[in-house]
Design an enzyme around this catalytic site. Structure first.
Site, PDB file in Angstrom:
ATOM      1  N   SER A 440       0.868  -1.173   0.000  1.00  0.00           N
ATOM      2  CA  SER A 440       0.000   0.000   0.000  1.00  0.00           C
ATOM      3  C   SER A 440       0.905   1.223   0.000  1.00  0.00           C
ATOM      4  O   SER A 440       1.767   1.350   0.878  1.00  0.00           O
ATOM      5  CB  SER A 440      -0.860   0.022   1.268  1.00  0.00           C
ATOM      6  OG  SER A 440      -1.605  -1.170   1.338  1.00  0.00           O
ATOM      7  N   TRP A 678      -4.723  -7.459   4.053  1.00  0.00           N
ATOM      8  CA  TRP A 678      -3.968  -8.552   3.442  1.00  0.00           C
ATOM      9  C   TRP A 678      -3.575  -9.594   4.465  1.00  0.00           C
ATOM     10  O   TRP A 678      -3.653  -9.341   5.639  1.00  0.00           O
ATOM     11  CB  TRP A 678      -2.719  -7.993   2.755  1.00  0.00           C
ATOM     12  CG  TRP A 678      -1.785  -7.285   3.657  1.00  0.00           C
ATOM     13  CD1 TRP A 678      -0.823  -7.858   4.453  1.00  0.00           C
ATOM     14  CD2 TRP A 678      -1.685  -5.855   3.881  1.00  0.00           C
ATOM     15  NE1 TRP A 678      -0.149  -6.890   5.131  1.00  0.00           N
ATOM     16  CE2 TRP A 678      -0.634  -5.655   4.804  1.00  0.00           C
ATOM     17  CE3 TRP A 678      -2.375  -4.751   3.385  1.00  0.00           C
ATOM     18  CZ2 TRP A 678      -0.263  -4.384   5.259  1.00  0.00           C
ATOM     19  CZ3 TRP A 678      -1.997  -3.502   3.829  1.00  0.00           C
ATOM     20  CH2 TRP A 678      -0.948  -3.315   4.752  1.00  0.00           C
TER      21      TRP A 678
HETATM   22  P1  FAD Z   1       7.051 -13.992   1.109  1.00  0.00           P
HETATM   23  O1  FAD Z   1       8.270 -14.534   0.476  1.00  0.00           O
HETATM   24  O2  FAD Z   1       5.892 -13.728   0.252  1.00  0.00           O
HETATM   25  O3  FAD Z   1       6.642 -14.937   2.303  1.00  0.00           O
HETATM   26  C1  FAD Z   1       5.404 -14.745   2.971  1.00  0.00           C
HETATM   27  C2  FAD Z   1       5.548 -15.292   4.383  1.00  0.00           C
HETATM   28  O4  FAD Z   1       5.855 -16.667   4.338  1.00  0.00           O
HETATM   29  C3  FAD Z   1       6.655 -14.631   5.186  1.00  0.00           C
HETATM   30  O5  FAD Z   1       6.201 -14.421   6.498  1.00  0.00           O
HETATM   31  C4  FAD Z   1       7.762 -15.641   5.166  1.00  0.00           C
HETATM   32  O6  FAD Z   1       8.618 -15.527   6.284  1.00  0.00           O
HETATM   33  C5  FAD Z   1       6.980 -16.934   5.157  1.00  0.00           C
HETATM   34  N1  FAD Z   1       7.745 -18.040   4.548  1.00  0.00           N
HETATM   35  C6  FAD Z   1       8.806 -17.967   3.720  1.00  0.00           C
HETATM   36  N2  FAD Z   1       9.225 -19.194   3.394  1.00  0.00           N
HETATM   37  C7  FAD Z   1       8.402 -20.069   4.022  1.00  0.00           C
HETATM   38  C8  FAD Z   1       8.325 -21.488   4.063  1.00  0.00           C
HETATM   39  N3  FAD Z   1       9.165 -22.244   3.398  1.00  0.00           N
HETATM   40  N4  FAD Z   1       7.332 -22.040   4.797  1.00  0.00           N
HETATM   41  C9  FAD Z   1       6.449 -21.279   5.459  1.00  0.00           C
HETATM   42  N5  FAD Z   1       6.483 -19.928   5.473  1.00  0.00           N
HETATM   43  C10 FAD Z   1       7.445 -19.338   4.751  1.00  0.00           C
HETATM   44  N6  FAD Z   1       3.015  -5.541   3.654  1.00  0.00           N
HETATM   45  C11 FAD Z   1       3.645  -4.520   4.295  1.00  0.00           C
HETATM   46  O7  FAD Z   1       4.584  -4.748   5.063  1.00  0.00           O
HETATM   47  N7  FAD Z   1       3.254  -3.208   4.072  1.00  0.00           N
HETATM   48  C12 FAD Z   1       2.236  -2.877   3.245  1.00  0.00           C
HETATM   49  O8  FAD Z   1       1.920  -1.702   3.071  1.00  0.00           O
HETATM   50  C13 FAD Z   1       1.562  -3.942   2.558  1.00  0.00           C
HETATM   51  N8  FAD Z   1       0.530  -3.679   1.723  1.00  0.00           N
HETATM   52  C14 FAD Z   1      -0.075  -4.698   1.065  1.00  0.00           C
HETATM   53  C15 FAD Z   1      -1.124  -4.411   0.188  1.00  0.00           C
HETATM   54  C16 FAD Z   1      -1.740  -5.425  -0.504  1.00  0.00           C
HETATM   55  C17 FAD Z   1      -2.862  -5.119  -1.461  1.00  0.00           C
HETATM   56  C18 FAD Z   1      -1.306  -6.760  -0.309  1.00  0.00           C
HETATM   57  C19 FAD Z   1      -1.956  -7.896  -1.050  1.00  0.00           C
HETATM   58  C20 FAD Z   1      -0.284  -7.062   0.564  1.00  0.00           C
HETATM   59  C21 FAD Z   1       0.343  -6.038   1.261  1.00  0.00           C
HETATM   60  N9  FAD Z   1       1.405  -6.314   2.132  1.00  0.00           N
HETATM   61  C22 FAD Z   1       2.006  -5.281   2.790  1.00  0.00           C
HETATM   62  C23 FAD Z   1       1.957  -7.684   2.281  1.00  0.00           C
HETATM   63  C24 FAD Z   1       3.115  -7.861   1.276  1.00  0.00           C
HETATM   64  O9  FAD Z   1       2.618  -7.875  -0.058  1.00  0.00           O
HETATM   65  C25 FAD Z   1       3.916  -9.153   1.421  1.00  0.00           C
HETATM   66  O10 FAD Z   1       3.066 -10.238   1.511  1.00  0.00           O
HETATM   67  C26 FAD Z   1       4.818  -9.162   2.615  1.00  0.00           C
HETATM   68  O11 FAD Z   1       5.623  -8.025   2.611  1.00  0.00           O
HETATM   69  C27 FAD Z   1       5.720 -10.394   2.602  1.00  0.00           C
HETATM   70  O12 FAD Z   1       6.462 -10.453   1.402  1.00  0.00           O
HETATM   71  P2  FAD Z   1       7.799 -11.251   1.308  1.00  0.00           P
HETATM   72  O13 FAD Z   1       8.153 -11.426  -0.127  1.00  0.00           O
HETATM   73  O14 FAD Z   1       8.842 -10.655   2.188  1.00  0.00           O
HETATM   74  O15 FAD Z   1       7.400 -12.663   1.915  1.00  0.00           O
END
Ligand code: FAD
Length: 678
Positions: A440, A678
């Site tokens: 966001s 989310w």
């Molecule tokens: P990812 O790689 O997508 O992993 C997701 C989760 O799974 C993490 O907690 C990770 O530690 C865990 N994980 C990783 N590997 C494994 C595994 N092998 N087994 C189990 N679990 C695992 N986020 C914000 O911080 N700020 C925002 O403003 C924000 N706005 C958003 C708006 C929208 C419309 C949406 C849909 C989401 C928003 N999010 C926001 C969430 C954001 O998009 C991400 O989902 C978040 O930041 C995590 O991304 P990542 O790639 O770091 O984690």
């Protein structure tokens, strides 16, 4: 004789004509980029019947997908339908076809729909047109044989609304459902298991209702991998992980869009900052500079960040599959099915695929483990992976609950022995494509026209030796540490230079997703903002917008803004704590902030407690036309806030909770109660 002015005009016209014709080449005639890696080339056929006929297909797996899960399931299902039942399956994006002649479809054609529900019971971006057609134009389709699997999240009010709607609507239009409707729940974390259970029922129905015979599953690749020993990673035509073909072939920065989900803009992170004061938790504020480009956003939109995988996870993956010697080598992919698109541009290096195109870090499914078992390095590993792949409970205990990714799980099963005989093309088909992550936007397009701010909490968990890290947030943290020389508390490191150095100076591919989360058009309308944690991101944008409005006009009358914010402690994770007093100074009485610190007193205080404590005022604001905005955690907070608002309306207006609930629902329909969760 032509004078100087004539020459300038003629040259300008010639350039305009050249641009007009070349833009279709570069961006496609619909304004979309030429980024899809279409195997068969040429104009894409939108007539479904023609496409089926031309490619000799007798079934279709459609997908309506936002984050890639529905699309991934569509591919997996299609592969099994082909190898187990001999069906010739077209995998189809719902956005790619017109549906007017669906009623003329061959009676024997089977349709499988994998349809996700997004946000507040909405279709995914690629399914919007399809649902419009279904609502407004669809005729009877008595010839259609179909089944639907919906992907949703039960923490949202409109759980699986799109899947259920499609199922009901097709039945209403006379279509015949040949297998039960199924749905998966991301909220409970059971999506994979729900999909597997539905698939089993679906396959049983194919045998009993459609009289298809089931064969043993045999791996049949959809692509042919051809090594290119004459090419190296530095050759101009070779992809090193660029987001699309246009970026592979370009040598200078691309600043003219359109930029979208197929064609991102490579934006520079001009500034970044750590927001938390905590040894174990981290939240990054990052500013993306759009100024050299024509990329625009409006306040309340989302930024999609296209991440890459960490060095640690890439290294582990390469070791797991014994790819050390191949990592820098180049190969080309050829599709063996003209309707299947290549998942990334080729020729490409092995490492680029692993780093930039495959979701290698996330959890794995039971089905994935079962399907990779035949390639195990020894009999014991094969038996164990087959057993774990078949036993739900054992899989949960040994793989899922330990949060192992594919490489972790396989090395754990084989006690460290690499799985060298897994064909790379099998991995390309098995592992989902790496997807952009959404944020966001926390800046206002009125005050920051060409800069986008995001506020991302870093996702990382340490489990003994094992680190579970989120892909995009740890990449942002790596940028923050590298850019500022901050204390190194990174959980993962990345190749920040990117393919052929194209991401140097802290650049990342991004695109803007238009959102419906918008301020009222009349600035005198009061607003109630509820944004605990990073849910405060768009609320900060809204407040900055109101500050900019006031600065731009002497006569403007702003409505009241109350912000309910929540965090653990004032001196630990209070986001933008230094900014709020300045906003309050400029906005005066029209702005108020109420903060719930959940860990500062013996009794935990949350935003909903703060809202309830101001019940009378909140109700009066709603009666005077206020809009409510809620952003952040979908699983609990959003629901608790809604329950609180229902209670306030019920108590303050002396009406039943049911009636108050109906009122809140009608506020949502009028866009006066908006959620970005989310
Ligand atoms: P990812 O790689 O997508 O992993 C997701 C989760 O799974 C993490 O907690 C990770 O530690 C865990 N994980 C990783 N590997 C494994 C595994 N092998 N087994 C189990 N679990 C695992 N986020 C914000 O911080 N700020 C925002 O403003 C924000 N706005 C958003 C708006 C929208 C419309 C949406 C849909 C989401 C928003 N999010 C926001 C969430 C954001 O998009 C991400 O989902 C978040 O930041 C995590 O991304 P990542 O790639 O770091 O984690």
């Amino acid at each position: 004789m032509l004078d100087k002015l004539d020459l300038i005009v003629i040259t300008a016209l010639a350039l305009a004509v050249a641009y007009y014709y070349s833009k279709d080449f570069i961006f496609g005639s619909d304004g979309s980029s030429n980024a899809g890696f279409v195997a068969d080339g040429g104009e894409e056929e939108r007539d479904l019947l023609v496409k089926l006929e031309q490619n000799k297909k007798n079934s279709v797996v459609f997908y309506g997908s936002q984050t890639g899960t529905a699309e991934d399931y569509a591919h997996k299902l299609a592969r099994e339908l082909h190898s187990k039942f001999g069906l010739n399956v077209l995998i189809a994006d719902l956005a790619d076809y017109d549906f007017d002649n669906l009623k003329d479809l061959d009676l024997n054609c089977l349709m499988f729909f994998m349809v996700a529900t997004y946000g507040e019971g909405e279709p995914t971006d690629n399914a919007v047109e399809f649902f419009n057609w279904l609502d407004n134009e669809a005729d009877q389709v008595t010839n259609l044989k179909f089944t639907v699997f919906g992907l949703g999240n039960s923490t949202y009010e409109f759980y699986n609304a799109m899947g259920a709607k499609l199922n009901d609507k097709l039945e209403l239009l006379g279509a015949e459902r040949f297998a039960p409707y199924g749905q998966g729940d991301d909220g409970l974390g059971t999506m994979d298991e729900d999909f597997l259970s539905w698939k089993e029922e679906c396959f049983d129905s194919l045998k009993s209702n459609v009289n298809l015979e089931e064969h043993e599953l045999e791996y049949e690749p959809s692509f042919q991998l051809i090594d290119q020993p004459s090419l190296t990673s530095s050759d101009e035509s070779v992809s090193n992980g660029e987001p699309n073909l246009t970026y592979v072939s370009c040598t200078s920065p691309i600043t003219r869009g359109p930029f979208d989900h197929l064609h991102p803009y490579i934006a520079r992170v001009s500034q970044s900052k750590e927001m938390f004061d905590s040894p174990s938790r981290s939240c990054v504020h990052a500013e993306f500079d759009l100024s050299p480009s024509n990329l625009k956003y409006s306040t309340g939109d989302h930024l999609a960040i296209w991440p890459s995988n960490s060095n640690e996870n890439v290294g582990k993956f390469i070791h797991c599959f014994g790819l050390e010697e191949k990592r820098g080598l180049v190969f080309k992919l050829k599709t063996l099915d003209s309707t299947v698109q290549l998942p990334f541009p080729t020729p490409i290096t092995y490492e680029a695929v692993i780093r930039h195109h495959l979701e290698i870090s996330g959890p794995i499914s039971r089905q994935a483990l079962k399907s990779i078992a035949p390639f195990a390095p020894n009999e014991a590993a094969k038996t164990t992976s087959m057993r774990l792949g078949s036993d739900k409970l054992e899989f949960a205990e040994n793989i899922h609950d330990k949060k192992l990714n594919l490489a972790d799980a396989l090395l754990h099963i084989s006690e460290g022995e690499p799985w060298k005989s897994v064909p790379f093309v099998f991995l390309i088909e098995l592992i989902a494509s790496l997807q952009p992550r959404y944020y966001s936007i926390s800046s206002s397009s009125l005050s920051e026209k060409s800069v986008i701010h995001v506020t991302a909490v870093v996702e990382a968990e340490i489990r003994g030796e094992h680190k579970v890290t989120g892909v995009a947030t740890n990449l942002l943290k790596d940028i923050e540490v590298s850019q500022n020389g901050s204390p190194d508390v990174r959980f993962a490191t990345y190749d920040l230079d990117g393919p052929k150095g194209k991401f140097k100076e802290f650049r990342l591919p991004v695109h803007v997703r238009r959102s419906t989360f918008k301020l009222p058009s009349n600035p005198s309308t009061p607003i109630i903002l509820v944004g605990p944690g990073t849910g405060v991101a768009p609320m900060r944008a809204f407040i900055r917008e109101r500050v900019a409005l006031l600065k731009n006009s002497d006569t403007i009358k702003l409505g009241k803004s109350i912000l309910f914010y929540g965090c653990r402690r004032k001196d630990e994770d209070f986001l933008y704590r230094e900014e709020w007093p300045e906003y309050a100074r400029v906005l005066g009485d029209s702005f108020e902030m109420d903060v719930a610190f959940s860990r500062e007193s013996s009794q935990k205080v949350y935003v909903q407690d703060k809202i309830l404590s101001r019940a009378k005022e909140v109700n009066l604001l709603l009666e005077s036309g206020a809009f409510i905005y809620v952003c952040g955690d979908a699983s609990k907070m959003a629901r608790d806030v809604q329950t609180t608002i229902v209670k306030i309306i019920s108590d303050e207006r002396s009406i039943s909770p049911e009636k108050a609930g109906d009122l809140v629902r009608s506020l949502k329909v009028q866009n006066r109660y908006q959620e970005d969760v989310w």
